[in-house]
Design an enzyme around this catalytic site. Structure first.
Site, PDB file in Angstrom:
ATOM      1  N   ASP A   1      -2.136   2.573   7.077  1.00  0.00           N
ATOM      2  CA  ASP A   1      -2.131   1.192   6.596  1.00  0.00           C
ATOM      3  C   ASP A   1      -0.772   0.740   6.114  1.00  0.00           C
ATOM      4  OD1 ASP A   1      -1.920   2.725   4.396  1.00  0.00           O
ATOM      5  OD2 ASP A   1      -3.654   1.897   3.355  1.00  0.00           O
TER       6      ASP A   1
ATOM      7  N   GLU B   1       3.375  -5.086  -3.837  1.00  0.00           N
ATOM      8  CA  GLU B   1       3.016  -6.217  -2.995  1.00  0.00           C
ATOM      9  C   GLU B   1       2.187  -7.246  -3.759  1.00  0.00           C
ATOM     10  OE1 GLU B   1       2.606  -3.940   1.279  1.00  0.00           O
ATOM     11  OE2 GLU B   1       0.820  -4.193   0.046  1.00  0.00           O
TER      12      GLU B   1
END
Lengths: 347, 347
Positions: B233, B62
């Site tokens: 998460d 990411e």
């Protein structure tokens, strides 16, 4: 246990220049072009994300990621036309290559020089499919930072050996000619763009103004020309008169990006364009005949940076011009990140 | 002409550890928390982009960019649960801070350790608004890489001094207790999560499984508890039973991201949540009363990384634990990139 998991090879600006000279600029451009061309042949295997841009009034900062499922690459690049006032580069860049399997970086590298090389290599790859066979004369309008790289890529890949240079700043033209003096070109410095395009097989436009400009007007573009439009590469910045586009066949890297950033932002959203990867794989036609006008509306795409990162990563194996950066935490026991920090406390 | 425009300060893993020890871990966490909290107070001035994720079957890479209009920051972070098999970290990260005015990088830094610190600092900031006043006892369920950082942040910011630890791997609990032995906690190692939560004012869940798990069941959560849910998460990964969420007040960083990645992916898309920045600025209420159950559904947001980058950049002024990386091309004449390359040729 694998050793040195914390280390990532880093190619500084100095090492990138050493690497280019160790390989030789023209050979570097040819090998880089092979990587770019190869990745275009497997275009459909790439995860193509639009670039992620953070715009401000005076510039833009972009992240350009892509992946082929095995490797992942991204480039950080800024564009700030006012930077030259403080002696800075308008565009600087760096990039990272990582393996998809672990997410671990394989390479961090400067990409200001590398982007100039990959842009030129990509232009030359396109021209091999789009310029007339035997094209030897190229006009370069805009003799700034990209111009010499373009000249050498076209020499290395197509055998272009006659250059006709023009810039509104004649000092830029003189510098370009001086920089290229030792590379065996027949160079003509021209006083006007009309003079530069005379007898040219290829016209490269690589100007830097961030505005709608008309570097080439319609009457300057004769039958059979290939236009390599490098400079118009962001919203609001174009170089070619719209009429040229209307009588040309237009080739682009990635239509969703080029329609926003390229010359074709002047045209309707459904104006026909051909994707370069289709020409390279033979699923679309490049140049059809001697009289056709072709335009490569280049804006630069993430896969080309990926190809460049892949090439540098491979080149380091035989030319290890890099440092090892201690970028990743590597505790003795992977779950014990805090213990590593604790044990680093000064005695 | 500005000097050394090519150089970017780089904080390696080794230098990050030196910096943390030079400042002191608890002071570092307090100062980092101040930066995180300050940036939450000016939440609306940030350009909030969803993270740009490249997913594969075995992990994700990411890029997390954000900007406040003056500074720009991004973090590269991977998540590969299978990495521990090869001795690698599940999560590694690095980040960059740049100035918006020029697009030039100001700082490149490791962020594996820094992310652990900022996650813990953010949790403690949230708990100051959401836990009962005078909370001194914290249960930590999941005693992996994040656990000690959480313990120390809660000690530094809230004065938590009693810990009740549980992990399905008792070796992890023992290591966590040993790592924290010198920090003045009263530590109880527990044999079951039910035992760990007994008498706790705060429960931190920080487990690592990438799946829907139920670390806390409804009957384990008594009146007045603050739940600091750190581990859930990413999509498909949660830690709390849905019934706990239904009788709690839920606080989140950035709803569009938390609804995909956080505990609340178990709830309807319109389930009411409160944004942490609103609590910090006083436009929303945090804890209302002694019996309310509060949940901080933490997933980590780009502004927290931005705060951490900003803090490191400031801290280097008095503690210069960094190297200078030759990352940016800096020709004598900004337009003459090729000339710089040419002049670097070996004699």
């Amino acid at each position: 246990m694998l050793k040195d998991l914390n280390l990532v090879p880093f190619v500084s600006v100095e090492n990138m220049m050493k690497l280019v000279h160790a390989i030789g600029i023209e050979r570097f451009l040819r090998e880089l072009a092979e990587h770019v061309e190869h990745d275009f042949t497997r275009w459909e295997s790439f995860d193509k994300t639009p670039r992620v841009a953070s715009h401000s009034k005076i510039g833009v900062i972009e992240l350009m990621p892509t992946s082929d499922g095995t490797l992942y690459g991204f480039k950080y690049v800024n564009g700030h036309p006012g930077n030259t006032k403080s002696g800075r580069q308008t565009v600087t860049a760096f990039g990272l290559l990582a393996e998809v399997e672990t997410g671990y970086p394989l390479l961090l590298t400067e990409m200001t020089i590398l982007t100039a090389l990959r842009t030129a290599a990509t232009s030359a790859v396109a021209a091999r499919y789009l310029a007339r066979p035997g094209a030897k004369t190229m006009a370069i309008i805009g003799n700034g930072a990209q111009s010499e790289f373009q000249a050498l890529a076209f020499k290395a890949l197509l055998g272009v050996d006659r250059l006709r240079l023009f810039d509104i700043d004649s000092a830029a033209t003189e510098r370009c000619a001086a920089n290229l003096a030792a590379f065996g070109f027949d160079i003509t410095c021209c006083a006007a763009p009309e003079e530069a395009v005379e007898g040219a097989d290829i016209v490269t436009t690589a100007t830097a103004d961030k505005q709608y400009a008309t570097i080439l007007t319609d009457n300057m573009v004769g039958a059979g020309l290939h236009v390599n439009a490098v400079g118009g590469d962001c919203p609001g910045k174009t170089e070619l008169h719209r009429d040229i586009l209307l009588r040309s066949d237009i080739f682009v890297e990635y239509p969703p990006q080029t329609r926003i950033e390229g010359e074709i932002q002047q045209l309707d959203d459904d104006h026909p364009v051909t994707e370069l990867w289709q020409v390279i794989t033979g699923t679309a036609t490049g140049r059809r005949d001697e009289r056709q006008i072709t335009v490569f509306d280049s804006v630069g795409f993430a896969t080309e940076d990926f190809s460049a990162l892949r090439y540098i990563h491979a080149a380091l194996k035989s030319h290890p011009y890099c440092e090892q950066l201690d970028l990743l935490a590597d505790p003795d026991e992977p779950r014990d990140l805090f213990g590593m920090l604790l044990r680093a406390a000064p005695g």
